[in-house]
Design a protein around this motif. Structure first.
Motif, PDB file in Angstrom:
ATOM      1  N   VAL A   1       0.793  -1.046   0.026  1.00  0.00           N
ATOM      2  CA  VAL A   1       0.056   0.193  -0.176  1.00  0.00           C
ATOM      3  C   VAL A   1       0.917   1.237  -0.186  1.00  0.00           C
ATOM      4  N   HIS A   2       0.410   2.171  -0.685  1.00  0.00           N
ATOM      5  CA  HIS A   2       1.151   3.440  -0.878  1.00  0.00           C
ATOM      6  C   HIS A   2       0.145   4.440  -0.257  1.00  0.00           C
ATOM      7  N   ALA A   3       0.535   5.258   0.744  1.00  0.00           N
ATOM      8  CA  ALA A   3      -0.144   6.509   1.410  1.00  0.00           C
ATOM      9  C   ALA A   3       0.482   7.704   0.741  1.00  0.00           C
ATOM     10  N   VAL A   4      -0.351   8.604   0.411  1.00  0.00           N
ATOM     11  CA  VAL A   4      -0.032   9.867  -0.337  1.00  0.00           C
ATOM     12  C   VAL A   4      -0.692  10.803   0.430  1.00  0.00           C
ATOM     13  N   ILE A   5       0.031  12.136   0.437  1.00  0.00           N
ATOM     14  CA  ILE A   5      -0.683  13.468   0.695  1.00  0.00           C
ATOM     15  C   ILE A   5      -0.547  14.506  -0.140  1.00  0.00           C
TER      16      ILE A   5
END
Length: 218
Positions: A107-111
């Motif tokens: 999983v990639h978490a981005v903001i």
């Protein structure tokens, strides 16, 4: 009992875990509402579930990366409310909290970040949430090169990535972004990987500012 605060994006989520293990949330995605609603949400939870701040065992604060304004508001609120109280405070990795909402797998978490960049961190979720990369501010093209078919992605600014690449991913809805994930992460075997103990006096030093994010352990 635990109170968790997530304000690193437009989402303002306040979650209370009671002594019976029940979770209750106040949440909004309304932009610019953090300073107005963070105290309102906490007060409503206190009234609805008959507890006072001094009754809490722990407060969890999403410490970044993310919106500096949102993080500052949360830190200032917690500092003011808990000053002088014997309540443990932990600053948590925002992106890890996002990632915990995913299913098993990568999983990639981005903001959203400045210009052509996103805050990004890559995890593997199995029995525990494992860190695969450090959090950093990466250019969109760099993130496009990191995502692989079948990966999951969650966060804000996802739609800024390559549209063809996104077709190969599982995109998790922003509705999964919640302070409840901070509580689940805190109560998981990966707690020590993603949280740092602090105090009401020192909480401000745990901001993960955009200029420092690449040097952070979180």
């Amino acid at each position: 009992m635990i109170l968790a605060v997530e304000t690193a994006t437009n989402i303002c989520s306040i979650v209370f875990l009671n002594a019976q293990g029940e979770i209750f949330e106040k949440r909004t995605g309304r932009k610019g509402s953090h300073s107005e609603l963070i105290f309102t949400f906490i007060r409503e939870l206190m009234e609805e579930h008959a507890f006072q701040l001094k009754d809490l065992d722990t407060v969890l604060v999403s410490s970044g990366p993310g919106s500096y304004t949102g993080l500052r508001i949360a830190a200032s609120a917690v500092k003011g409310m808990l000053f002088g109280l014997d309540v443990k405070i932990y600053a948590g990795n925002t992106l890890a909290g996002f990632a915990l909402a995913a299913e098993a797998g990568t999983v990639h978490a981005v903001i959203n970040a400045r210009r052509k960049h996103l805050y990004h961190q890559k995890f593997e979720k199995r029995e525990r949430l494992e860190v695969l990369t450090k959090s950093g501010i990466l250019e969109l093209d760099e993130i496009n090169g990191l995502i692989k078919p079948g990966d999951q992605i969650i966060g804000t600014g996802v739609n800024r990535l390559d549209a063809e690449k996104l077709k190969e991913l599982t995109i998790l809805e922003e509705s999964r972004i919640s302070a409840r994930q901070l509580i689940h992460l805190f109560n998981s075997p990966a707690k020590d990987d993603h949280f740092m103990g602090t105090t009401a006096e020192e909480l401000e030093s745990n901001y993960l500012k955009s200029s420092l994010v690449n040097n952070s352990k979180m």
